[in-house]
Design a protein around this motif. Structure first.
Motif, mmCIF file in Angstrom:
data_model
loop_
_atom_site.group_PDB
_atom_site.id
_atom_site.type_symbol
_atom_site.label_atom_id
_atom_site.label_comp_id
_atom_site.label_asym_id
_atom_site.label_seq_id
_atom_site.Cartn_x
_atom_site.Cartn_y
_atom_site.Cartn_z
ATOM 1 N N THR A 178 1.448 -1.687 -0.381
ATOM 2 C CA THR A 178 0.180 -0.131 0.106
ATOM 3 C C THR A 178 0.969 1.313 0.369
ATOM 4 O OG1 THR A 178 -2.057 -1.400 1.380
ATOM 5 C CG2 THR A 178 -1.530 1.121 1.100
ATOM 6 N N LEU A 179 0.605 2.346 -0.574
ATOM 7 C CA LEU A 179 0.839 3.148 -1.256
ATOM 8 C C LEU A 179 0.403 4.270 -1.044
ATOM 9 C CD1 LEU A 179 3.314 2.477 -4.256
ATOM 10 C CD2 LEU A 179 3.901 3.076 -2.102
ATOM 11 N N TRP A 180 0.916 6.150 -0.052
ATOM 12 C CA TRP A 180 0.072 7.107 -0.107
ATOM 13 C C TRP A 180 1.654 8.035 -0.643
ATOM 14 C CZ3 TRP A 180 1.906 3.793 3.679
ATOM 15 C CH2 TRP A 180 2.350 4.070 4.934
ATOM 16 N N HIS A 181 0.975 9.384 0.212
ATOM 17 C CA HIS A 181 1.363 10.494 0.173
ATOM 18 C C HIS A 181 2.157 10.776 1.925
ATOM 19 C CE1 HIS A 181 4.775 13.687 -0.471
ATOM 20 N NE2 HIS A 181 4.674 13.606 -1.779
ATOM 21 N N PRO A 182 3.536 10.676 2.337
ATOM 22 C CA PRO A 182 2.961 11.624 3.160
ATOM 23 C C PRO A 182 2.496 13.014 3.865
ATOM 24 C CG PRO A 182 5.355 10.673 2.393
ATOM 25 C CD PRO A 182 4.471 10.582 1.554
ATOM 26 N N ALA A 183 2.972 13.681 2.403
ATOM 27 C CA ALA A 183 2.607 14.774 2.727
ATOM 28 C C ALA A 183 0.905 15.486 3.395
ATOM 29 C CB ALA A 183 2.987 15.673 1.763
ATOM 30 N N LEU A 184 0.707 14.589 2.080
ATOM 31 C CA LEU A 184 -0.754 14.691 1.967
ATOM 32 C C LEU A 184 -1.751 13.682 2.973
ATOM 33 C CD1 LEU A 184 -1.441 14.240 -1.710
ATOM 34 C CD2 LEU A 184 -1.604 16.035 -0.515
ATOM 35 N N LEU A 185 -1.602 12.542 3.307
ATOM 36 C CA LEU A 185 -1.369 11.476 4.233
ATOM 37 C C LEU A 185 -0.584 11.197 5.756
ATOM 38 C CD1 LEU A 185 -3.545 8.388 2.994
ATOM 39 C CD2 LEU A 185 -4.849 10.335 3.675
ATOM 40 N N LEU A 187 0.469 10.028 8.243
ATOM 41 C CA LEU A 187 0.319 8.757 8.815
ATOM 42 C C LEU A 187 1.468 8.265 10.077
ATOM 43 C CD1 LEU A 187 -1.511 6.318 6.529
ATOM 44 C CD2 LEU A 187 -2.423 7.586 7.715
ATOM 45 N N ARG A 188 1.164 7.882 11.529
ATOM 46 C CA ARG A 188 2.049 7.330 12.258
ATOM 47 C C ARG A 188 1.751 5.920 11.945
ATOM 48 N NH1 ARG A 188 0.203 10.908 18.196
ATOM 49 N NH2 ARG A 188 0.530 13.482 17.270
ATOM 50 N N GLY A 189 3.717 5.852 11.595
ATOM 51 C CA GLY A 189 2.903 4.356 11.201
ATOM 52 C C GLY A 189 2.787 4.262 10.220
ATOM 53 N N ALA A 190 2.526 2.575 9.453
ATOM 54 C CA ALA A 190 1.992 1.831 8.379
ATOM 55 C C ALA A 190 0.420 1.917 9.505
ATOM 56 C CB ALA A 190 2.388 0.207 9.107
ATOM 57 N N PRO A 191 -0.576 1.653 8.450
ATOM 58 C CA PRO A 191 -1.492 1.612 8.580
ATOM 59 C C PRO A 191 -2.104 0.892 8.623
ATOM 60 C CG PRO A 191 -1.983 1.855 6.620
ATOM 61 C CD PRO A 191 -0.418 2.111 6.579
ATOM 62 N N SER A 266 5.285 3.833 1.546
ATOM 63 C CA SER A 266 4.779 2.230 1.587
ATOM 64 C C SER A 266 4.493 1.377 2.965
ATOM 65 C CB SER A 266 5.379 1.602 0.195
ATOM 66 O OG SER A 266 6.847 1.197 1.536
ATOM 67 N N ALA A 267 3.918 0.534 2.670
ATOM 68 C CA ALA A 267 3.768 -0.690 4.230
ATOM 69 C C ALA A 267 2.717 -1.737 3.458
ATOM 70 C CB ALA A 267 2.868 0.525 5.332
ATOM 71 N N PRO A 268 3.027 -2.652 4.859
ATOM 72 C CA PRO A 268 2.493 -4.166 4.082
ATOM 73 C C PRO A 268 0.661 -4.124 3.946
ATOM 74 C CG PRO A 268 4.182 -4.498 5.538
ATOM 75 C CD PRO A 268 4.025 -2.571 5.506
ATOM 76 N N VAL A 269 0.021 -4.474 3.670
ATOM 77 C CA VAL A 269 -2.244 -4.268 3.077
ATOM 78 C C VAL A 269 -1.763 -4.671 4.505
ATOM 79 C CG1 VAL A 269 -3.423 -4.666 2.310
ATOM 80 C CG2 VAL A 269 -1.907 -3.997 0.428
#
Length: 320
Positions: A178-185, A187-191, A266-269
């Motif tokens: 799973t990917l996302w942009h850290p500036a837009l999401l 998150l604290r660690g993997a979702p 990124s983080a594992p699903v």
């Protein structure tokens, strides 16, 4: 040149072989020994040859049988043809990659092309500069049909089933990331799964479906995610992730490059999604094609080196 089939009705290849041996040995008994036949059988073959060519072919002279002018001319014409026929029938064609000039049509999705081709093409050019790859956009649902129709020579696919003639070379197993942009999401660690279902998702779908295996797994937990955008192209995702607060779950092979180029995280699903198997597919009729079989092994080795370098699992029977 068009072959006239009726011209060959009286031709027996064994007679031509008998003629070649008789010409060489100039003796019925010696020819019989070489052919592992009795003398009457070779004498009969000579009689049929004389009828076929309307010529005595061999005239006894002392202890030898001397060829006639017609036999000498026939031998000169037939021997190269028989040698070519023997080579075509009994010697498998060799493939020399450094000298080969051939084009192979490969079907694949855009994510496979983005992941594999930057490594495969330079490696291929180094050892087989005349082997040209023509990639065609395909999907797992149509690969078998297009291979059967001859539109593709081979396909690199996650297709899991197919007709009996479909040959398959498993290349590697790969999980989803799973990917996302850290500036837009931010998150604290993997979702975790709650965070995963809170934000919208971008989905790649080949048949305009708006759900995938991930949605099936979520539904088993009484959960659902919101898919806000569906596309058939993985290439569209990194730019969208750089401009939208959203998740996208993609084959793990893409993650490292996209993180570096687009600044994604990124983080594992956060679900137990089994890895999928990426395989090389081709029609059984190509099993004797030396160029395709060489390329099959070349691709297999390149993928093995890539997955080893990335410390990915090399093989599994699990199917996505």
């Amino acid at each position: 040149m068009t072959i006239k089939e009726n011209d060959f009705r009286k031709i027996d290849l064994n007679l031509l072989i008998a003629f070649a041996v008789l010409f060489r040995e100039q003796s019925v008994s010696a020819a019989a020994d070489k052919l592992h036949l009795g003398q009457p059988a070779v004498s009969g073959a000579l009689s049929r040859l004389r009828d076929m060519f309307d010529d005595p072919l061999f005239i006894r002279s002392g202890h030898r049988m001397q060829p006639t002018a017609r036999a000498v001319a026939l031998h000169s014409e037939l021997m190269p043809l028989l040698e070519q026929l023997q080579s075509a029938l009994f010697q498998q064609a060799e493939f020399h990659p450094a000298q080969a000039q051939v084009t192979v049509t490969l079907g694949m999705t855009d994510w496979v092309e983005m992941w594999l081709m930057p490594v495969l093409i330079p490696a291929l050019r180094a050892v087989a500069p005349g082997v040209r790859l023509s990639t065609v956009a395909s999907d797992p649902f149509s690969d078998a049909e297009r291979l059967e129709a001859g539109e593709l020579d081979m396909a690199i696919s996650v297709a899991t089933a197919g007709p009996r003639w479909l040959e398959r070379e498993p290349l590697t197993a790969m999980s989803l990331t799973t990917l996302w942009h850290p500036a837009l999401l931010p998150l604290r660690g993997a979702p975790d799964v709650d965070t995963f279902t809170t934000y919208p998702h971008l989905l790649v779908s080949y048949r305009e479906a708006n759900s995938s295996q991930i949605d099936t797994l979520l539904a088993k937990q009484g959960l659902a995610r919101r898919v806000s955008y569906t596309t058939p192209h993985f290439a569209a995702l990194p730019g969208l992730l750089a401009s939208l607060p959203a998740f996208a779950s993609v084959p793990a092979g893409l993650a490292q490059g996209w993180e570096k180029t687009w600044g994604l995280a990124s983080a594992p699903v956060p679900l137990e999604v089994p890895p999928f198997t990426l395989s090389l597919l081709w029609h059984q009729r190509h099993n004797s094609d030396p160029a395709l079989m060489w390329l099959r092994e070349f691709i297999r080795r390149q993928v093995a080196e890539m997955t080893d370098a990335a410390d990915c699992p090399s093989m599994t029977a699990a199917i996505a």
